[in-house]
Design an enzyme around this catalytic site. Structure first.
Site, mmCIF file in Angstrom:
data_model
loop_
_atom_site.group_PDB
_atom_site.id
_atom_site.type_symbol
_atom_site.label_atom_id
_atom_site.label_comp_id
_atom_site.label_asym_id
_atom_site.label_seq_id
_atom_site.Cartn_x
_atom_site.Cartn_y
_atom_site.Cartn_z
ATOM 1 N N HIS A 101 0.921 -1.256 0.012
ATOM 2 C CA HIS A 101 0.070 -0.151 -0.079
ATOM 3 C C HIS A 101 0.985 1.158 0.182
ATOM 4 C CE1 HIS A 101 0.613 -1.409 4.224
ATOM 5 N NE2 HIS A 101 0.558 -0.152 4.481
ATOM 6 N N HIS A 145 0.853 5.050 1.012
ATOM 7 C CA HIS A 145 0.328 6.122 1.917
ATOM 8 C C HIS A 145 0.163 7.448 1.092
ATOM 9 C CE1 HIS A 145 0.395 3.826 5.787
ATOM 10 N NE2 HIS A 145 1.656 3.201 5.139
HETATM 11 P P1 5GP Z 1 1.755 0.036 7.428
HETATM 12 O O1 5GP Z 1 2.287 0.473 8.907
HETATM 13 O O2 5GP Z 1 1.645 -1.354 7.185
HETATM 14 O O3 5GP Z 1 2.277 1.036 6.209
HETATM 15 O O4 5GP Z 1 0.419 1.061 7.427
HETATM 16 C C1 5GP Z 1 -0.963 0.006 7.334
HETATM 17 C C2 5GP Z 1 -2.137 1.104 7.514
HETATM 18 O O5 5GP Z 1 -3.157 0.612 7.199
HETATM 19 C C3 5GP Z 1 -1.993 1.980 8.885
HETATM 20 O O6 5GP Z 1 -2.076 3.397 8.663
HETATM 21 C C4 5GP Z 1 -3.603 1.380 9.366
HETATM 22 O O7 5GP Z 1 -4.036 2.372 10.030
HETATM 23 C C5 5GP Z 1 -4.304 1.157 8.197
HETATM 24 N N1 5GP Z 1 -5.369 0.132 8.535
HETATM 25 C C6 5GP Z 1 -4.941 -1.280 9.102
HETATM 26 N N2 5GP Z 1 -6.246 -1.824 8.919
HETATM 27 C C7 5GP Z 1 -6.893 -1.125 8.306
HETATM 28 C C8 5GP Z 1 -8.307 -1.454 7.768
HETATM 29 O O8 5GP Z 1 -9.078 -2.349 8.375
HETATM 30 N N3 5GP Z 1 -8.915 -0.435 6.916
HETATM 31 C C9 5GP Z 1 -8.442 0.574 6.622
HETATM 32 N N4 5GP Z 1 -8.995 1.505 6.151
HETATM 33 N N5 5GP Z 1 -7.225 0.830 7.132
HETATM 34 C C10 5GP Z 1 -6.392 0.093 7.749
#
Ligand code: 5GP
Ligand code: ZN
Length: 132
Positions: A97, A99
């Protein structure tokens, strides 16, 4: 693979505030936003990380990120675009993903404690971001 939350969102089996979608990608609001309008842009096909993404998806992936950026500019011309790869880099969800995190003058840093996305504000944000 079991339960991957972003696969479930892409398959419309789990709810999300979707702001963009095409055949290859989907973008939706982060449920614990670092700032108002924090969006995640993901490939619908599950890959852990960018280096696993099939090359034929590069144009659609970058196109979706750029399109979401263009829409986020309705909120702020200042934003961060980033990918966390691996636990040490802060990756929590192991489905690629990007951001897109708007920045605002009254919030120079990222909050240490993140509040959950407010449903009413999420609806307003979808109205701003989901149209072309
Ligand atoms: P990472 O730390 O893996 O780069 O970011 C994961 C992101 O996914 C975090 O910012 C977290 O808030 C978001 N996230 C985690 N679970 C969910 C979910 O079920 N739905 C949505 N919309 N965002 C999620
Ligand atoms: Zn997945």
């Amino acid at each position: 693979m079991g339960e991957c939350i972003f696969c479930s969102i892409a398959a419309r089996k789990a709810p999300a505030h979707i702001v963009w979608e095409d055949d290859v990608t989907i973008a939706f609001l982060d449920i614990f936003p670092l700032s108002r309008g924090h969006v995640l842009v993901v490939p619908k096909h599950h890959v852990d990380r960018l280096t696993d993404l099939p090359r034929e998806h590069y144009p659609a992936m970058l196109g979706a990120v750029a399109e979401v950026c263009r829409r986020v500019e309705r909120l702020s011309m200042d934003y961060n675009v980033g990918v966390n790869q691996g636990a040490l880099a802060g990756q929590i969800v192991f489905h690629l993903h990007f951001h897109v995190i708007p920045r605002y003058p009254d919030q120079p840093g990222f909050p240490r404690k993140r509040d959950a996305l407010d449903p009413a504000d999420a609806q307003r944000l979808v109205e701003v971001l989901a149209h072309r």
